[in-house]
Design a protein around this motif. Structure first.
Motif, PDB file in Angstrom:
ATOM      1  N   LYS A   1       0.889  -1.297  -0.118  1.00  0.00           N
ATOM      2  CA  LYS A   1      -0.077  -0.056   0.058  1.00  0.00           C
ATOM      3  C   LYS A   1       1.094   1.335   0.055  1.00  0.00           C
ATOM      4  O   LYS A   1       1.920   1.181   0.708  1.00  0.00           O
ATOM      5  CB  LYS A   1      -0.998   0.011   1.194  1.00  0.00           C
ATOM      6  N   TRP A   2       0.234   2.191  -0.646  1.00  0.00           N
ATOM      7  CA  TRP A   2       0.900   3.596  -0.588  1.00  0.00           C
ATOM      8  C   TRP A   2       0.226   4.534  -0.492  1.00  0.00           C
ATOM      9  O   TRP A   2      -1.120   4.684  -0.792  1.00  0.00           O
ATOM     10  CB  TRP A   2       2.021   3.815  -2.016  1.00  0.00           C
ATOM     11  N   ASP A   3       0.648   5.659   0.041  1.00  0.00           N
ATOM     12  CA  ASP A   3      -0.478   6.945   0.270  1.00  0.00           C
ATOM     13  C   ASP A   3       0.458   8.083   0.300  1.00  0.00           C
ATOM     14  O   ASP A   3       1.529   8.114   1.209  1.00  0.00           O
ATOM     15  CB  ASP A   3      -0.915   6.610   1.658  1.00  0.00           C
ATOM     16  N   TRP A   4       0.170   9.093  -0.362  1.00  0.00           N
ATOM     17  CA  TRP A   4       0.981  10.369  -0.397  1.00  0.00           C
ATOM     18  C   TRP A   4       0.575  10.860   0.831  1.00  0.00           C
ATOM     19  O   TRP A   4      -0.648  11.407   0.754  1.00  0.00           O
ATOM     20  CB  TRP A   4       0.995  11.154  -1.507  1.00  0.00           C
ATOM     21  N   THR A   5       1.087  11.643   1.872  1.00  0.00           N
ATOM     22  CA  THR A   5       0.738  12.386   2.909  1.00  0.00           C
ATOM     23  C   THR A   5       0.315  14.033   2.405  1.00  0.00           C
ATOM     24  O   THR A   5      -0.194  14.618   3.335  1.00  0.00           O
ATOM     25  CB  THR A   5       1.605  12.233   4.140  1.00  0.00           C
ATOM     26  N   GLN A   6       0.940  14.239   1.337  1.00  0.00           N
ATOM     27  CA  GLN A   6       0.865  15.588   0.791  1.00  0.00           C
ATOM     28  C   GLN A   6       0.388  15.577  -0.807  1.00  0.00           C
ATOM     29  O   GLN A   6       1.003  14.482  -1.338  1.00  0.00           O
ATOM     30  CB  GLN A   6       1.851  16.487   1.158  1.00  0.00           C
ATOM     31  N   MET A   7      -0.309  16.622  -1.294  1.00  0.00           N
ATOM     32  CA  MET A   7      -0.197  16.535  -2.673  1.00  0.00           C
ATOM     33  C   MET A   7       0.657  17.719  -3.087  1.00  0.00           C
ATOM     34  O   MET A   7       1.041  18.613  -2.709  1.00  0.00           O
ATOM     35  CB  MET A   7      -1.645  17.010  -3.353  1.00  0.00           C
ATOM     36  N   PRO A   8       1.517  17.141  -4.404  1.00  0.00           N
ATOM     37  CA  PRO A   8       2.535  18.241  -4.675  1.00  0.00           C
ATOM     38  C   PRO A   8       1.966  19.588  -5.326  1.00  0.00           C
ATOM     39  O   PRO A   8       0.932  19.434  -6.046  1.00  0.00           O
ATOM     40  CB  PRO A   8       3.101  17.475  -5.820  1.00  0.00           C
ATOM     41  N   VAL A   9       2.548  20.697  -5.105  1.00  0.00           N
ATOM     42  CA  VAL A   9       1.981  21.875  -5.478  1.00  0.00           C
ATOM     43  C   VAL A   9       2.308  22.234  -7.126  1.00  0.00           C
ATOM     44  O   VAL A   9       1.666  22.938  -7.525  1.00  0.00           O
ATOM     45  CB  VAL A   9       2.642  23.120  -4.616  1.00  0.00           C
ATOM     46  N   ASP A  10       3.099  21.462  -7.333  1.00  0.00           N
ATOM     47  CA  ASP A  10       3.354  21.331  -8.982  1.00  0.00           C
ATOM     48  C   ASP A  10       2.583  20.569  -9.902  1.00  0.00           C
ATOM     49  O   ASP A  10       3.072  20.466 -11.062  1.00  0.00           O
ATOM     50  CB  ASP A  10       4.953  21.264  -9.309  1.00  0.00           C
ATOM     51  N   GLY A  11       1.626  20.209  -9.441  1.00  0.00           N
ATOM     52  CA  GLY A  11       0.693  19.257 -10.145  1.00  0.00           C
ATOM     53  C   GLY A  11       0.983  17.557 -10.421  1.00  0.00           C
ATOM     54  O   GLY A  11       1.958  17.459 -10.054  1.00  0.00           O
ATOM     55  N   LEU A  12       0.058  17.041 -11.081  1.00  0.00           N
ATOM     56  CA  LEU A  12       0.051  15.687 -11.157  1.00  0.00           C
ATOM     57  C   LEU A  12       0.025  15.519 -12.795  1.00  0.00           C
ATOM     58  O   LEU A  12      -0.601  16.054 -13.295  1.00  0.00           O
ATOM     59  CB  LEU A  12      -1.182  14.905 -10.713  1.00  0.00           C
ATOM     60  N   VAL A  13       0.943  14.806 -13.284  1.00  0.00           N
ATOM     61  CA  VAL A  13       1.122  14.497 -14.592  1.00  0.00           C
ATOM     62  C   VAL A  13       2.138  13.372 -14.854  1.00  0.00           C
ATOM     63  O   VAL A  13       3.053  12.922 -13.913  1.00  0.00           O
ATOM     64  CB  VAL A  13       1.848  15.672 -15.591  1.00  0.00           C
ATOM     65  N   GLY A  14       2.070  12.587 -15.837  1.00  0.00           N
ATOM     66  CA  GLY A  14       2.773  11.412 -15.986  1.00  0.00           C
ATOM     67  C   GLY A  14       2.482  10.170 -15.571  1.00  0.00           C
ATOM     68  O   GLY A  14       1.366   9.980 -15.084  1.00  0.00           O
ATOM     69  N   ASP A  15       3.082   9.115 -15.744  1.00  0.00           N
ATOM     70  CA  ASP A  15       2.871   7.712 -15.174  1.00  0.00           C
ATOM     71  C   ASP A  15       3.639   7.298 -14.012  1.00  0.00           C
ATOM     72  O   ASP A  15       4.855   7.916 -13.837  1.00  0.00           O
ATOM     73  CB  ASP A  15       2.907   6.794 -16.129  1.00  0.00           C
ATOM     74  N   ASP A  16       3.315   6.518 -12.989  1.00  0.00           N
ATOM     75  CA  ASP A  16       3.955   5.984 -12.119  1.00  0.00           C
ATOM     76  C   ASP A  16       4.118   4.508 -12.260  1.00  0.00           C
ATOM     77  O   ASP A  16       3.201   3.911 -12.933  1.00  0.00           O
ATOM     78  CB  ASP A  16       3.428   6.086 -10.650  1.00  0.00           C
ATOM     79  N   TYR A  17       5.158   3.773 -11.819  1.00  0.00           N
ATOM     80  CA  TYR A  17       5.280   2.395 -11.864  1.00  0.00           C
ATOM     81  C   TYR A  17       5.670   1.604 -10.606  1.00  0.00           C
ATOM     82  O   TYR A  17       6.239   2.151  -9.817  1.00  0.00           O
ATOM     83  CB  TYR A  17       6.625   2.157 -12.970  1.00  0.00           C
TER      84      TYR A  17
ATOM     85  N   LEU B   1      -6.462   1.665  -7.503  1.00  0.00           N
ATOM     86  CA  LEU B   1      -6.157   3.128  -7.228  1.00  0.00           C
ATOM     87  C   LEU B   1      -7.365   3.427  -6.514  1.00  0.00           C
ATOM     88  O   LEU B   1      -8.459   3.118  -6.821  1.00  0.00           O
ATOM     89  CB  LEU B   1      -5.792   4.187  -8.384  1.00  0.00           C
ATOM     90  N   PHE B   2      -7.167   4.296  -5.299  1.00  0.00           N
ATOM     91  CA  PHE B   2      -8.423   4.736  -4.667  1.00  0.00           C
ATOM     92  C   PHE B   2      -8.290   6.482  -4.326  1.00  0.00           C
ATOM     93  O   PHE B   2      -7.332   7.017  -4.527  1.00  0.00           O
ATOM     94  CB  PHE B   2      -8.089   4.215  -2.949  1.00  0.00           C
ATOM     95  N   ASN B   3      -9.625   6.909  -4.236  1.00  0.00           N
ATOM     96  CA  ASN B   3      -9.631   8.257  -3.753  1.00  0.00           C
ATOM     97  C   ASN B   3     -10.434   8.002  -2.219  1.00  0.00           C
ATOM     98  O   ASN B   3     -11.646   7.853  -2.490  1.00  0.00           O
ATOM     99  CB  ASN B   3     -10.681   8.951  -4.637  1.00  0.00           C
ATOM    100  N   GLY B   4      -9.812   8.481  -1.297  1.00  0.00           N
ATOM    101  CA  GLY B   4     -10.597   8.132   0.084  1.00  0.00           C
ATOM    102  C   GLY B   4     -10.849   6.560   0.107  1.00  0.00           C
ATOM    103  O   GLY B   4      -9.692   5.627  -0.203  1.00  0.00           O
ATOM    104  N   LYS B   5     -11.744   5.983   0.345  1.00  0.00           N
ATOM    105  CA  LYS B   5     -12.249   4.534   0.391  1.00  0.00           C
ATOM    106  C   LYS B   5     -12.875   3.952  -0.902  1.00  0.00           C
ATOM    107  O   LYS B   5     -13.156   2.899  -1.167  1.00  0.00           O
ATOM    108  CB  LYS B   5     -12.992   4.238   1.456  1.00  0.00           C
ATOM    109  N   GLU B   6     -12.961   5.047  -1.945  1.00  0.00           N
ATOM    110  CA  GLU B   6     -13.515   4.647  -3.097  1.00  0.00           C
ATOM    111  C   GLU B   6     -12.692   4.110  -4.275  1.00  0.00           C
ATOM    112  O   GLU B   6     -11.557   4.701  -4.384  1.00  0.00           O
ATOM    113  CB  GLU B   6     -14.393   6.087  -3.689  1.00  0.00           C
TER     114      GLU B   6
ATOM    115  N   HIS C   1     -11.709  16.841 -10.159  1.00  0.00           N
ATOM    116  CA  HIS C   1     -11.357  17.358  -8.793  1.00  0.00           C
ATOM    117  C   HIS C   1     -11.104  15.884  -8.006  1.00  0.00           C
ATOM    118  O   HIS C   1     -10.870  15.881  -6.920  1.00  0.00           O
ATOM    119  CB  HIS C   1     -12.343  18.080  -8.213  1.00  0.00           C
ATOM    120  N   VAL C   2     -10.805  14.910  -8.856  1.00  0.00           N
ATOM    121  CA  VAL C   2     -10.522  13.536  -8.021  1.00  0.00           C
ATOM    122  C   VAL C   2      -8.951  13.020  -8.661  1.00  0.00           C
ATOM    123  O   VAL C   2      -8.683  13.171  -9.617  1.00  0.00           O
ATOM    124  CB  VAL C   2     -11.521  12.407  -8.606  1.00  0.00           C
ATOM    125  N   SER C   3      -8.320  12.917  -7.485  1.00  0.00           N
ATOM    126  CA  SER C   3      -6.895  12.613  -7.919  1.00  0.00           C
ATOM    127  C   SER C   3      -6.572  10.879  -7.916  1.00  0.00           C
ATOM    128  O   SER C   3      -7.157  10.221  -7.307  1.00  0.00           O
ATOM    129  CB  SER C   3      -5.593  13.237  -6.817  1.00  0.00           C
TER     130      SER C   3
END
Length: 194
Positions: free
Chosen positions: A57-73, A98-103, A128-130
């Motif tokens: 499991k992974w969880d970012w404790t903060q969202m980056p201020v420079d935005g979300l773009v690209g793929d992760d592996y 991939l989750f948004n909260g528990k969804e 507005h969903v990351s």
């Protein structure tokens, strides 16, 4: 008397402005580059005879201020205690959620490579969903219950829009990403023995 009525609210406003300015300037913000310090990763295995389930499991404790773009592996490899790679024929199932909260937002099946499983998933915000900042992988194997194993969980985060040419992802990510992304990525390795 009129001076006090005028100076009191003005001095309160000046103090509020000053302390507000200090608060905003001293707030710590995360960027994509510093996000590796703000991510929590947990691994666990459950073993029932020959059936082994690895959950990461992974969880970012903060969202980056420079935005979300690209793929992760995420790459999962498995070796015996002696260092011999485990054949992917022993793999039963490999899924990423991939989750948004528990969804639950998305379910992705891992790509099998010779030495492991690779999951590719997006980093983006849609309505507005990351996507990508929180998730879980589940990998199931049929393994010898007498043997000890070491699993490697590698998380690669990128923050530039890119398209990797189809090649052996598992062996080429660490070698190929510096050329493609020019320092716009980082990776974290975690190990678990069972």
């Amino acid at each position: 008397m009129n001076k006090i009525v005028f100076l009191l609210p003005v001095s309160v406003m000046v103090l509020l402005f000053y302390f507000g300015y200090q608060y905003v300037n001293n707030m710590e913000t995360a960027t994509n580059e510093s996000l590796q310090n703000d991510i929590t990763i947990s691994l666990e295995t459950t073993r029932n005879g020959n059936d082994v389930r690895l959950t990461g499991k992974w969880d970012w404790t903060q969202m980056p201020v420079d935005g979300l773009v690209g793929d992760d592996y995420i790459m999962i490899s498995l070796k015996t205690e002696e260092g011999t790679p485990v054949s992917m024929e022993e793999l039963v199932e490999a899924e990423l959620f991939l989750f948004n909260g528990k969804e639950l937002l998305v379910t992705i099946t891992g790509e099998l490579e010779d030495d492991g499983v690779v999951f590719t998933f997006p980093n983006q915000i849609i309505d507005h969903v990351s996507y990508g900042n929180r998730g879980e992988i589940e990998v199931s194997y049929q393994l010898d219950e007498e043997q000890e194993y070491i699993a490697t969980f590698t998380y690669v985060h990128t923050w530039v829009d890119h398209e990797l040419v189809k090649f052996d992802l598992f062996h080429s990510l660490d070698a190929g990403l510096p050329d493609i992304l020019t320092n716009k990525y980082w990776s974290i390795n975690r190990f678990i023995q069972f």
